[in-house]
Scaffold this active site. Structure first.
Site, PDB file in Angstrom:
ATOM      1  N   GLU A 188      12.984  -9.273   1.115  1.00  0.00           N
ATOM      2  CA  GLU A 188      12.211  -8.128   1.632  1.00  0.00           C
ATOM      3  C   GLU A 188      12.997  -6.842   1.350  1.00  0.00           C
ATOM      4  O   GLU A 188      14.189  -6.772   1.646  1.00  0.00           O
ATOM      5  CB  GLU A 188      12.044  -8.311   3.147  1.00  0.00           C
ATOM      6  CG  GLU A 188      11.405  -7.147   3.864  1.00  0.00           C
ATOM      7  CD  GLU A 188      11.526  -7.278   5.395  1.00  0.00           C
ATOM      8  OE1 GLU A 188      12.364  -8.074   5.886  1.00  0.00           O
ATOM      9  OE2 GLU A 188      10.801  -6.557   6.092  1.00  0.00           O
TER      10      GLU A 188
ATOM     11  N   ARG B  35       4.484  11.004  -1.971  1.00  0.00           N
ATOM     12  CA  ARG B  35       4.415  10.795  -0.513  1.00  0.00           C
ATOM     13  C   ARG B  35       5.795  10.996   0.134  1.00  0.00           C
ATOM     14  O   ARG B  35       6.804  10.502  -0.366  1.00  0.00           O
ATOM     15  CB  ARG B  35       3.868   9.402  -0.185  1.00  0.00           C
ATOM     16  CG  ARG B  35       4.828   8.267  -0.480  1.00  0.00           C
ATOM     17  CD  ARG B  35       4.281   6.893  -0.166  1.00  0.00           C
ATOM     18  NE  ARG B  35       4.151   6.622   1.243  1.00  0.00           N
ATOM     19  CZ  ARG B  35       4.361   5.408   1.775  1.00  0.00           C
ATOM     20  NH1 ARG B  35       4.721   4.375   1.023  1.00  0.00           N
ATOM     21  NH2 ARG B  35       4.206   5.227   3.061  1.00  0.00           N
TER      22      ARG B  35
ATOM     23  N   HIS C 264      12.900  -2.499   1.694  1.00  0.00           N
ATOM     24  CA  HIS C 264      12.304  -1.231   2.138  1.00  0.00           C
ATOM     25  C   HIS C 264      13.153  -0.092   1.600  1.00  0.00           C
ATOM     26  O   HIS C 264      14.388  -0.126   1.720  1.00  0.00           O
ATOM     27  CB  HIS C 264      12.209  -1.162   3.659  1.00  0.00           C
ATOM     28  CG  HIS C 264      11.350  -2.237   4.212  1.00  0.00           C
ATOM     29  ND1 HIS C 264       9.982  -2.203   4.086  1.00  0.00           N
ATOM     30  CD2 HIS C 264      11.665  -3.412   4.812  1.00  0.00           C
ATOM     31  CE1 HIS C 264       9.487  -3.307   4.610  1.00  0.00           C
ATOM     32  NE2 HIS C 264      10.484  -4.068   5.046  1.00  0.00           N
TER      33      HIS C 264
ATOM     34  N   TYR D 258      11.146   8.688   1.033  1.00  0.00           N
ATOM     35  CA  TYR D 258      11.030   7.793  -0.126  1.00  0.00           C
ATOM     36  C   TYR D 258      11.563   8.374  -1.436  1.00  0.00           C
ATOM     37  O   TYR D 258      11.531   7.693  -2.463  1.00  0.00           O
ATOM     38  CB  TYR D 258       9.556   7.378  -0.291  1.00  0.00           C
ATOM     39  CG  TYR D 258       8.991   6.754   0.965  1.00  0.00           C
ATOM     40  CD1 TYR D 258       9.545   5.586   1.490  1.00  0.00           C
ATOM     41  CD2 TYR D 258       7.928   7.339   1.648  1.00  0.00           C
ATOM     42  CE1 TYR D 258       9.047   5.021   2.662  1.00  0.00           C
ATOM     43  CE2 TYR D 258       7.417   6.780   2.817  1.00  0.00           C
ATOM     44  CZ  TYR D 258       7.989   5.621   3.320  1.00  0.00           C
ATOM     45  OH  TYR D 258       7.503   5.056   4.472  1.00  0.00           O
TER      46      TYR D 258
ATOM     47  N   ARG E  77      13.586   4.453  12.129  1.00  0.00           N
ATOM     48  CA  ARG E  77      12.376   5.277  12.194  1.00  0.00           C
ATOM     49  C   ARG E  77      11.565   4.912  13.461  1.00  0.00           C
ATOM     50  O   ARG E  77      12.159   4.574  14.471  1.00  0.00           O
ATOM     51  CB  ARG E  77      11.584   5.102  10.894  1.00  0.00           C
ATOM     52  CG  ARG E  77      12.398   5.604   9.670  1.00  0.00           C
ATOM     53  CD  ARG E  77      11.655   5.389   8.372  1.00  0.00           C
ATOM     54  NE  ARG E  77      10.423   6.158   8.346  1.00  0.00           N
ATOM     55  CZ  ARG E  77       9.455   5.972   7.423  1.00  0.00           C
ATOM     56  NH1 ARG E  77       9.604   5.045   6.486  1.00  0.00           N
ATOM     57  NH2 ARG E  77       8.373   6.710   7.453  1.00  0.00           N
TER      58      ARG E  77
ATOM     59  N   ASN F  86       8.077  -5.592  -1.153  1.00  0.00           N
ATOM     60  CA  ASN F  86       8.019  -4.486  -0.202  1.00  0.00           C
ATOM     61  C   ASN F  86       6.556  -4.408   0.247  1.00  0.00           C
ATOM     62  O   ASN F  86       5.731  -3.798  -0.427  1.00  0.00           O
ATOM     63  CB  ASN F  86       8.456  -3.178  -0.853  1.00  0.00           C
ATOM     64  CG  ASN F  86       8.445  -2.030   0.142  1.00  0.00           C
ATOM     65  OD1 ASN F  86       7.927  -2.166   1.252  1.00  0.00           O
ATOM     66  ND2 ASN F  86       9.017  -0.900  -0.255  1.00  0.00           N
TER      67      ASN F  86
ATOM     68  N   ALA G 191       3.314  -0.864   4.667  1.00  0.00           N
ATOM     69  CA  ALA G 191       2.789  -0.867   6.041  1.00  0.00           C
ATOM     70  C   ALA G 191       2.403  -2.275   6.508  1.00  0.00           C
ATOM     71  O   ALA G 191       2.474  -2.568   7.709  1.00  0.00           O
ATOM     72  CB  ALA G 191       1.595   0.068   6.138  1.00  0.00           C
TER      73      ALA G 191
ATOM     74  N   PRO H 283       0.785  -1.229   0.000  1.00  0.00           N
ATOM     75  CA  PRO H 283       0.000   0.000   0.000  1.00  0.00           C
ATOM     76  C   PRO H 283       0.820   1.283   0.000  1.00  0.00           C
ATOM     77  O   PRO H 283       1.852   1.371   0.664  1.00  0.00           O
ATOM     78  CB  PRO H 283      -0.827  -0.112   1.288  1.00  0.00           C
ATOM     79  CG  PRO H 283      -0.136  -1.127   2.122  1.00  0.00           C
ATOM     80  CD  PRO H 283       0.510  -2.073   1.175  1.00  0.00           C
ATOM     81  N   ASN H 284       0.318   2.224  -0.756  1.00  0.00           N
ATOM     82  CA  ASN H 284       0.851   3.590  -0.847  1.00  0.00           C
ATOM     83  C   ASN H 284       2.144   3.714  -1.646  1.00  0.00           C
ATOM     84  O   ASN H 284       2.633   4.817  -1.858  1.00  0.00           O
ATOM     85  CB  ASN H 284       1.038   4.213   0.561  1.00  0.00           C
ATOM     86  CG  ASN H 284      -0.264   4.245   1.325  1.00  0.00           C
ATOM     87  OD1 ASN H 284      -1.257   4.780   0.834  1.00  0.00           O
ATOM     88  ND2 ASN H 284      -0.294   3.649   2.505  1.00  0.00           N
TER      89      ASN H 284
END
Ligand code: DQA
Length: 148
Positions: free
Chosen positions: A97, A17, A99, A22, A106, A73, A76, A9-10
């Site tokens: 995985e 964003r 990111h 990012y 973070r 990825n 969330a 998502p996103n």
């Protein structure tokens, strides 16, 4: 060799964003970058994005027997989804995985990753280059196990 790249998502909002986390590359830029990288290395690639957990689970399941590696990825859903973890475990396909941001530096909740338990490698904080590193890792480490 066939690789499936899955984005959660996103990530379709890349470039818009939170650019401090990012970057300014758009989602279309990311897809083009992955396709160019794979074309140069003779790797078949499909790039998929969804904002919906069940669709991501369906996509992982549909890869069974059809791809040699998955780059994911989950965005969330990384920090919440046992369903995505179980889907990756179900298909037994080597999965990396990725990111874009350095999640471990973070908020505390971003340090938790369910999917990581089913992944052969995790790459964080390398921006969108992390996807290319993940593809290279899978193609180098698993080239002898290829099915597709
Ligand atoms: C992300 C990190 C996640 O915590 C976040 O929810 C995302 C993107 C990353 O690529 O850095 O959406 O997965």
């Amino acid at each position: 060799m066939k690789i499936l790249v899955i984005n959660g998502p996103n990530l379709n909002m890349l470039g818009i964003r939170e650019p401090d986390h990012y970057g300014r590359e758009t989602y279309a830029d990311l897809v083009a970058k992955i396709q160019k990288h794979c074309a140069a290395k003779d790797i078949l690639v499909e790039v998929y994005q969804s904002n919906h957990e069940g669709d991501l689970v369906d996509k992982i399941q549909s890869a069974y027997g059809c791809v040699d590696g998955i780059v994911i990825n989950p965005a969330a859903y990384t920090h919440t989804s046992v369903a995505i973890l179980d889907a990756v475990k179900s298909v037994s396909i080597p999965t990396v995985e990725v990111h874009i941001s350095k999640v471990e530096e973070r908020e505390d909740f971003r340090r938790i990753s369910f999917v990581r338990l089913a992944c052969v490698k995790t790459i964080t904080g390398h921006g969108t280059d992390g996807y290319l590193e993940a593809i290279d890792y899978l193609t180098e480490e698993y080239r002898h196990d290829r099915h597709v």
